[in-house]
Design an enzyme around this catalytic site. Structure first.
Site: not given
Ligand code: RB5
Length: 146
Positions: A8, A65-67, A69-70, A98-99, A132-133
């Site tokens: 993103d 993405c930024g983190t 995470i999303g 392992h994963n 085992r994995h």
């Molecule tokens: C976008 O601003 C930000 O929310 C996205 O890149 C990401 O970090 C979400 O997890």
């Protein structure tokens, strides 16, 4: 080796770096984008990448993405996807071993102690250990829909 890459607006430069790195390593890729700074929804980018991955012929996918995470959570909501969000080279290597992660995610706004390229290399150069994995992966995937 062939990979699909999507990001993103939170990781445009980092995605370009990843593509450059893939070129250096002679790894074929399909780039979903975005190469623009305008806001774009990361779930949509994750979905596009997974849909492309499912066409076949891909070894893994890279999401940013930024983190991280999303876009990794989004990918992990889709059937059959195991998207890792490694903190460092060690975690990147171990998630392949392992994963058997089939996607790897990075945060463009995250400060890593090692470069994204180094972390990516650790993932690429590791191999799934099986045994085992595999049993634990089967257990993990059986959690879908619970
Ligand atoms: C976008 O601003 C930000 O929310 C996205 O890149 C990401 O970090 C979400 O997890």
């Amino acid at each position: 080796m062939k990979v699909v890459v999507a990001n993103d607006h939170g990781a445009v430069k980092e995605a370009q770096r990843v593509l450059e790195h893939l070129k250096k390593r002679n790894i074929e890729f399909t780039y979903i984008g975005t190469d623009k700074e305008e806001s774009i929804d990361y779930p949509l980018q994750a979905e596009k990448a997974v849909v492309e991955f499912r066409k076949g012929g891909y070894d893994f996918g890279i999401l940013l993405c930024g983190t991280g995470i999303g876009i990794s959570i989004s990918a992990n909501k889709m059937e059959g996807i195991r998207c890792a969000l490694p903190q460092d080279k060690y975690a990147a290597e171990m998630t392949k071993k392992h994963n058997a992660s089939n996607f790897i995610a990075f945060g463009g706004r995250v400060e890593y102690k090692e470069s994204i390229e180094e972390i990516l290399d650790a993932y690429i150069d590791a191999e799934f250990e099986g045994g085992r994995h595999q049993r634990r992966i089967d257990m993990m995937m059986a959690l879908s829909g619970k």
